[in-house]
Design a protein around this motif. Structure first.
Motif, PDB file in Angstrom:
ATOM      1  N   SER A 202     103.564  13.334  -7.516  1.00  0.00           N
ATOM      2  CA  SER A 202     103.098  12.789  -8.790  1.00  0.00           C
ATOM      3  C   SER A 202     101.803  13.431  -9.280  1.00  0.00           C
ATOM      4  O   SER A 202     101.674  13.735 -10.460  1.00  0.00           O
ATOM      5  N   TYR A 203     100.856  13.616  -8.373  1.00  0.00           N
ATOM      6  CA  TYR A 203      99.522  14.037  -8.796  1.00  0.00           C
ATOM      7  C   TYR A 203      99.173  15.463  -8.413  1.00  0.00           C
ATOM      8  O   TYR A 203      98.305  16.071  -9.011  1.00  0.00           O
TER       9      TYR A 203
ATOM     10  N   VAL B 185     109.833  19.668   0.963  1.00  0.00           N
ATOM     11  CA  VAL B 185     110.870  18.810   0.390  1.00  0.00           C
ATOM     12  C   VAL B 185     112.174  18.990   1.162  1.00  0.00           C
ATOM     13  O   VAL B 185     112.836  18.013   1.525  1.00  0.00           O
ATOM     14  N   TRP B 186     112.552  20.222   1.447  1.00  0.00           N
ATOM     15  CA  TRP B 186     113.773  20.480   2.201  1.00  0.00           C
ATOM     16  C   TRP B 186     113.690  19.845   3.594  1.00  0.00           C
ATOM     17  O   TRP B 186     114.657  19.255   4.078  1.00  0.00           O
TER      18      TRP B 186
ATOM     19  N   GLN C 152     119.498   3.756  -3.328  1.00  0.00           N
ATOM     20  CA  GLN C 152     120.101   4.452  -4.475  1.00  0.00           C
ATOM     21  C   GLN C 152     119.487   5.846  -4.658  1.00  0.00           C
ATOM     22  O   GLN C 152     120.204   6.813  -4.912  1.00  0.00           O
ATOM     23  N   ALA C 153     118.176   5.947  -4.516  1.00  0.00           N
ATOM     24  CA  ALA C 153     117.511   7.250  -4.664  1.00  0.00           C
ATOM     25  C   ALA C 153     117.985   8.227  -3.587  1.00  0.00           C
ATOM     26  O   ALA C 153     118.181   9.419  -3.865  1.00  0.00           O
ATOM     27  N   ILE C 154     118.197   7.735  -2.374  1.00  0.00           N
ATOM     28  CA  ILE C 154     118.692   8.603  -1.305  1.00  0.00           C
ATOM     29  C   ILE C 154     120.112   9.076  -1.630  1.00  0.00           C
ATOM     30  O   ILE C 154     120.437  10.258  -1.445  1.00  0.00           O
ATOM     31  N   GLU C 155     120.942   8.169  -2.117  1.00  0.00           N
ATOM     32  CA  GLU C 155     122.303   8.554  -2.504  1.00  0.00           C
ATOM     33  C   GLU C 155     122.271   9.614  -3.606  1.00  0.00           C
ATOM     34  O   GLU C 155     123.059  10.559  -3.594  1.00  0.00           O
ATOM     35  N   GLU C 156     121.356   9.460  -4.560  1.00  0.00           N
ATOM     36  CA  GLU C 156     121.236  10.440  -5.642  1.00  0.00           C
ATOM     37  C   GLU C 156     120.772  11.789  -5.114  1.00  0.00           C
ATOM     38  O   GLU C 156     121.269  12.836  -5.556  1.00  0.00           O
ATOM     39  N   ILE C 157     119.856  11.783  -4.169  1.00  0.00           N
ATOM     40  CA  ILE C 157     119.406  13.049  -3.576  1.00  0.00           C
ATOM     41  C   ILE C 157     120.599  13.782  -2.978  1.00  0.00           C
ATOM     42  O   ILE C 157     120.752  14.992  -3.163  1.00  0.00           O
TER      43      ILE C 157
ATOM     44  N   ILE D  17     115.536  15.875  -7.199  1.00  0.00           N
ATOM     45  CA  ILE D  17     115.228  15.393  -5.854  1.00  0.00           C
ATOM     46  C   ILE D  17     113.776  14.953  -5.765  1.00  0.00           C
ATOM     47  O   ILE D  17     113.470  13.900  -5.195  1.00  0.00           O
ATOM     48  N   GLU D  18     112.875  15.720  -6.346  1.00  0.00           N
ATOM     49  CA  GLU D  18     111.462  15.327  -6.350  1.00  0.00           C
ATOM     50  C   GLU D  18     111.288  13.981  -7.041  1.00  0.00           C
ATOM     51  O   GLU D  18     110.525  13.125  -6.570  1.00  0.00           O
ATOM     52  N   ARG D  19     111.974  13.775  -8.155  1.00  0.00           N
ATOM     53  CA  ARG D  19     111.892  12.491  -8.865  1.00  0.00           C
ATOM     54  C   ARG D  19     112.403  11.352  -7.990  1.00  0.00           C
ATOM     55  O   ARG D  19     111.801  10.286  -7.926  1.00  0.00           O
ATOM     56  N   SER D  20     113.492  11.590  -7.286  1.00  0.00           N
ATOM     57  CA  SER D  20     114.028  10.564  -6.392  1.00  0.00           C
ATOM     58  C   SER D  20     113.057  10.272  -5.248  1.00  0.00           C
ATOM     59  O   SER D  20     112.903   9.118  -4.836  1.00  0.00           O
ATOM     60  N   LEU D  21     112.387  11.309  -4.743  1.00  0.00           N
ATOM     61  CA  LEU D  21     111.377  11.090  -3.705  1.00  0.00           C
ATOM     62  C   LEU D  21     110.199  10.282  -4.247  1.00  0.00           C
ATOM     63  O   LEU D  21     109.621   9.455  -3.532  1.00  0.00           O
ATOM     64  N   GLU D  22     109.852  10.504  -5.508  1.00  0.00           N
ATOM     65  CA  GLU D  22     108.808   9.689  -6.142  1.00  0.00           C
ATOM     66  C   GLU D  22     109.226   8.224  -6.181  1.00  0.00           C
ATOM     67  O   GLU D  22     108.421   7.335  -5.891  1.00  0.00           O
ATOM     68  N   ILE D  23     110.464   7.980  -6.558  1.00  0.00           N
ATOM     69  CA  ILE D  23     110.971   6.605  -6.631  1.00  0.00           C
ATOM     70  C   ILE D  23     110.922   5.960  -5.250  1.00  0.00           C
ATOM     71  O   ILE D  23     110.476   4.808  -5.111  1.00  0.00           O
ATOM     72  N   ILE D  24     111.351   6.683  -4.243  1.00  0.00           N
ATOM     73  CA  ILE D  24     111.307   6.157  -2.875  1.00  0.00           C
ATOM     74  C   ILE D  24     109.873   5.809  -2.490  1.00  0.00           C
ATOM     75  O   ILE D  24     109.599   4.724  -1.978  1.00  0.00           O
TER      76      ILE D  24
END
Length: 119
Positions: free
Chosen positions: A87-88, A98-99, A22-27, A50-57
């Motif tokens: 996160s930190y 990120v890209w 789901q996070a990948i789809e959102e990205i 996108i950063e938030r979705s990467l955190e979730i992943i």
């Protein structure tokens, strides 16, 4: 490990795999329509989403690794490390990194996750 406990862990892992997918789809939805780095770099809201979705992943992968150390996905340590940096070490997050993850790694990760979900 009892059969019931094993089934519980398997269900949890599947939930986390779904979260990753789901996070990948959102990205993909958050990416600018014109998918190039310069457009991405200008889109503050998109980058943060996108950063938030990467955190979730990364968090989901971390949880899976705690339940199943031999989790068969490429670059699991890098995924968790990226989550930790976002996160930190938020002040050291690089748009270019990120890209790079978006264009180089996400499709492969999604294919691996979908494969695991279909097993």
């Amino acid at each position: 490990m009892t059969g019931l406990n094993s089934k519980y862990i398997e269900n949890e892992i599947n939930t986390w795999l779904e979260d990753i997918n789901q996070a990948i789809e959102e990205i993909k939805l958050f990416l600018p329509e014109k998918r190039n780095y310069l457009e991405f770099e200008k889109d503050l809201k998109g980058k943060r989403a996108i950063e938030r979705s990467l955190e979730i992943i990364g968090e989901a992968v971390s949880r899976i690794l705690k339940a199943k150390a031999d989790f068969p996905v490429t670059n699991v340590k890098k995924i968790v490390d990226t989550r930790n940096i976002i996160s930190y070490g938020y002040d050291s997050v690089s748009d270019a990194v990120v890209w790079g993850i978006i264009v180089r790694d996400l499709d492969k990760l999604q294919a691996e996750v979908k494969n695991l979900l279909n097993e």
